[in-house]
Every structure is written in structure tokens, then in C-alpha cells.
Write a protein that holds these residues in place. Sequence first.
Motif, mmCIF file in Angstrom:
data_model
loop_
_atom_site.group_PDB
_atom_site.id
_atom_site.type_symbol
_atom_site.label_atom_id
_atom_site.label_comp_id
_atom_site.label_asym_id
_atom_site.label_seq_id
_atom_site.Cartn_x
_atom_site.Cartn_y
_atom_site.Cartn_z
ATOM 1 N N ASP A 102 12.994 -1.427 -6.045
ATOM 2 C CA ASP A 102 12.619 -0.899 -7.356
ATOM 3 C C ASP A 102 11.830 0.395 -7.195
ATOM 4 O O ASP A 102 12.089 1.385 -7.876
ATOM 5 N N ALA A 103 10.861 0.362 -6.311
ATOM 6 C CA ALA A 103 10.019 1.544 -6.085
ATOM 7 C C ALA A 103 10.868 2.712 -5.578
ATOM 8 O O ALA A 103 10.711 3.850 -6.024
ATOM 9 N N SER A 104 11.780 2.418 -4.676
ATOM 10 C CA SER A 104 12.649 3.450 -4.117
ATOM 11 C C SER A 104 13.573 4.027 -5.194
ATOM 12 O O SER A 104 13.777 5.247 -5.262
ATOM 13 N N ASP A 105 14.123 3.176 -6.045
ATOM 14 C CA ASP A 105 14.998 3.646 -7.121
ATOM 15 C C ASP A 105 14.234 4.545 -8.087
ATOM 16 O O ASP A 105 14.753 5.573 -8.526
ATOM 17 N N PHE A 106 13.020 4.153 -8.425
ATOM 18 C CA PHE A 106 12.215 4.938 -9.352
ATOM 19 C C PHE A 106 11.864 6.289 -8.742
ATOM 20 O O PHE A 106 11.932 7.326 -9.398
ATOM 21 N N GLU A 107 11.502 6.275 -7.469
ATOM 22 C CA GLU A 107 11.202 7.523 -6.762
ATOM 23 C C GLU A 107 12.435 8.427 -6.745
ATOM 24 O O GLU A 107 12.327 9.635 -6.953
ATOM 25 N N ALA A 108 13.604 7.850 -6.533
ATOM 26 C CA ALA A 108 14.846 8.638 -6.514
ATOM 27 C C ALA A 108 15.125 9.251 -7.887
ATOM 28 O O ALA A 108 15.554 10.409 -7.984
ATOM 29 N N MET A 109 14.877 8.500 -8.965
ATOM 30 C CA MET A 109 15.065 9.039 -10.313
ATOM 31 C C MET A 109 14.116 10.210 -10.557
ATOM 32 O O MET A 109 14.511 11.235 -11.114
ATOM 33 N N PHE A 110 12.880 10.056 -10.137
ATOM 34 C CA PHE A 110 11.891 11.113 -10.327
ATOM 35 C C PHE A 110 12.269 12.346 -9.499
ATOM 36 O O PHE A 110 12.204 13.475 -9.988
ATOM 37 N N THR A 111 12.687 12.132 -8.268
ATOM 38 C CA THR A 111 13.077 13.248 -7.403
ATOM 39 C C THR A 111 14.322 13.951 -7.941
ATOM 40 O O THR A 111 14.425 15.183 -7.865
ATOM 41 N N ASP A 143 0.823 -1.204 0.000
ATOM 42 C CA ASP A 143 0.000 0.000 0.000
ATOM 43 C C ASP A 143 0.858 1.256 0.000
ATOM 44 O O ASP A 143 0.458 2.272 -0.542
ATOM 45 N N ALA A 144 2.042 1.179 0.625
ATOM 46 C CA ALA A 144 2.906 2.345 0.736
ATOM 47 C C ALA A 144 3.586 2.682 -0.594
ATOM 48 O O ALA A 144 4.010 3.802 -0.796
ATOM 49 N N GLN A 145 3.703 1.698 -1.484
ATOM 50 C CA GLN A 145 4.363 1.958 -2.762
ATOM 51 C C GLN A 145 3.458 2.787 -3.658
ATOM 52 O O GLN A 145 2.291 2.484 -3.830
ATOM 53 N N ILE A 146 4.046 3.796 -4.229
ATOM 54 C CA ILE A 146 3.277 4.618 -5.166
ATOM 55 C C ILE A 146 3.148 3.867 -6.480
ATOM 56 O O ILE A 146 4.032 3.110 -6.864
ATOM 57 N N ARG A 147 2.036 4.072 -7.121
ATOM 58 C CA ARG A 147 1.826 3.470 -8.434
ATOM 59 C C ARG A 147 2.223 4.504 -9.488
ATOM 60 O O ARG A 147 2.138 5.703 -9.254
ATOM 61 N N TRP A 148 2.632 3.991 -10.634
ATOM 62 C CA TRP A 148 3.118 4.823 -11.709
ATOM 63 C C TRP A 148 2.270 4.622 -12.948
ATOM 64 O O TRP A 148 1.749 3.535 -13.189
ATOM 65 N N LEU A 149 2.150 5.674 -13.709
ATOM 66 C CA LEU A 149 1.506 5.608 -15.009
ATOM 67 C C LEU A 149 2.642 5.608 -16.034
ATOM 68 O O LEU A 149 3.449 6.535 -16.076
ATOM 69 N N VAL A 150 2.726 4.548 -16.807
ATOM 70 C CA VAL A 150 3.770 4.420 -17.821
ATOM 71 C C VAL A 150 3.111 4.633 -19.180
ATOM 72 O O VAL A 150 2.135 3.966 -19.515
ATOM 73 N N LEU A 151 3.654 5.569 -19.938
ATOM 74 C CA LEU A 151 3.132 5.896 -21.259
ATOM 75 C C LEU A 151 4.118 5.397 -22.305
ATOM 76 O O LEU A 151 5.292 5.773 -22.278
ATOM 77 N N VAL A 152 3.627 4.546 -23.182
ATOM 78 C CA VAL A 152 4.439 4.068 -24.301
ATOM 79 C C VAL A 152 3.852 4.726 -25.538
ATOM 80 O O VAL A 152 2.719 4.421 -25.933
ATOM 81 N N LEU A 153 4.603 5.666 -26.106
ATOM 82 C CA LEU A 153 4.089 6.508 -27.182
ATOM 83 C C LEU A 153 4.931 6.342 -28.443
ATOM 84 O O LEU A 153 6.162 6.410 -28.389
ATOM 85 N N LYS A 154 4.250 6.135 -29.538
ATOM 86 C CA LYS A 154 4.926 6.022 -30.824
ATOM 87 C C LYS A 154 4.280 7.035 -31.752
ATOM 88 O O LYS A 154 3.093 6.943 -32.062
ATOM 89 N N VAL A 155 5.074 8.028 -32.171
ATOM 90 C CA VAL A 155 4.592 9.101 -33.029
ATOM 91 C C VAL A 155 5.428 9.086 -34.306
ATOM 92 O O VAL A 155 6.654 9.026 -34.237
ATOM 93 N N PRO A 156 4.775 9.140 -35.485
ATOM 94 C CA PRO A 156 5.537 9.147 -36.736
ATOM 95 C C PRO A 156 6.572 10.275 -36.767
ATOM 96 O O PRO A 156 6.355 11.352 -36.212
ATOM 97 N N ALA A 157 7.681 10.008 -37.445
ATOM 98 C CA ALA A 157 8.774 10.989 -37.516
ATOM 99 C C ALA A 157 8.381 12.233 -38.307
ATOM 100 O O ALA A 157 8.838 13.332 -38.000
ATOM 101 N N ASP A 158 7.538 12.049 -39.317
ATOM 102 C CA ASP A 158 7.123 13.191 -40.145
ATOM 103 C C ASP A 158 5.626 13.378 -40.072
ATOM 104 O O ASP A 158 4.883 12.387 -40.144
ATOM 105 N N PRO A 159 5.146 14.563 -39.915
ATOM 106 C CA PRO A 159 5.933 15.767 -39.649
ATOM 107 C C PRO A 159 6.403 15.779 -38.190
ATOM 108 O O PRO A 159 5.708 15.293 -37.291
ATOM 109 N N SER A 160 7.559 16.334 -37.976
ATOM 110 C CA SER A 160 8.185 16.294 -36.646
ATOM 111 C C SER A 160 7.421 17.109 -35.602
ATOM 112 O O SER A 160 7.575 16.877 -34.406
ATOM 113 N N ARG A 161 6.592 18.048 -36.030
ATOM 114 C CA ARG A 161 5.897 18.918 -35.072
ATOM 115 C C ARG A 161 5.044 18.121 -34.089
ATOM 116 O O ARG A 161 4.891 18.523 -32.937
#
Length: 188
Positions: A83-92, A5-23
Amino acid sequence: MTSDDAQIRWLVLVLKVPADPSRHRVAVWRELRKAGALSLGQGVWAVPDVPAFADGAARAIELTNTGGGQAVTLRASGRSPEDASDFEAMFTAARSADWVEFLADCGAFEQEIAKEIRNEKFTLAELEEEEQSLERLRRWHRDLTARDVFGAPEAREAGERLKVCAAVCEDFAERVFAALHGGQEGRA
């Protein structure tokens, strides 16, 4: 509360966007940076699964779809407390970098006003410019505070520094008023 319960949950976004147009890719990248997302690699981003990040994640997904890309959203937590602690440290660490940049901008703001005082540039136009800069710092501070869910160590210093910036700007405003209304004190 169990350790799960103490571990925070994360939202992971896997996004693939075409290279063109780059905007489209640039727009997605900007939105994720603005939201405070942590880049995990090519097209993979994560944010704590808390309300402060919901709008930014939703906008990034919408921009991905608008650009003809694909978005997959996953909820995750660490497999272990480490793992949770390492991820939190990266985010912080990412938030700490944001706060360091904010503190540098506060220093630049204070230096700019000090320069205007040295040059005796006590004009309403200059005051308005400095007040707009202070408001930008305030908005940035609010945004960083909302994203800093784990409390980076620099956050407290940043809050104090923002108060100093406000006091410096108020002093400058008084100098401008005095310069413009020279011997007319008492008349408002």
C-alpha cells in the motif's frame, strides 16, 4: 530501522467547501495543486507528512474554513508495504508530470530566445523579459524540488536543463550588450 519506521506517513485532508460562491472551492483547489497534493477523490487530498507540505496544507485548511467549509486532517500510512509503495508511486507519477511540464517550458524558453536571436531583437526590454522568464523557471524548479520528496526520474534532467536555460540567457545578454555597445568594448 523496522519496516514500519521506513514507511512514510501521509497527511490526508478531507475538505468540504460549499459550492457557492465557487471562488472558495477554486482557491482551495489552487492551493492544494500549488502545494503538490495528490487528489484521491472528491474533496480528499494527501501529501507526505513532512515539513515541506505543512504550509500548503495549513493554507488549504484555512481557505476551507474561510469559505464556510469543513476540514478534517488525518495522519495515515499504508496497511502494508505494498500500500505504501503504491501510494508513493502515485505521488511520484504526479511529480513526474510536473517535471515533464517544466521541461516543456524550458524548451519554450530556449525557442523564444532562439527566435529573438534570429530576429536580432537585442533590446534591454527583451533581455529583461527573458531574465524574468528564467527567474520564473528557477522559482518553479525550487518549488518542484521541494515537493519531489521521492525523487521522480525527470528531476535530474530538469536540473541540467535549467542550467542550459541559464547559459542560453547569458549568451543572449552578451549579444544584447554587444548590440547596444557595438564598437565600445573595454568601456563599462
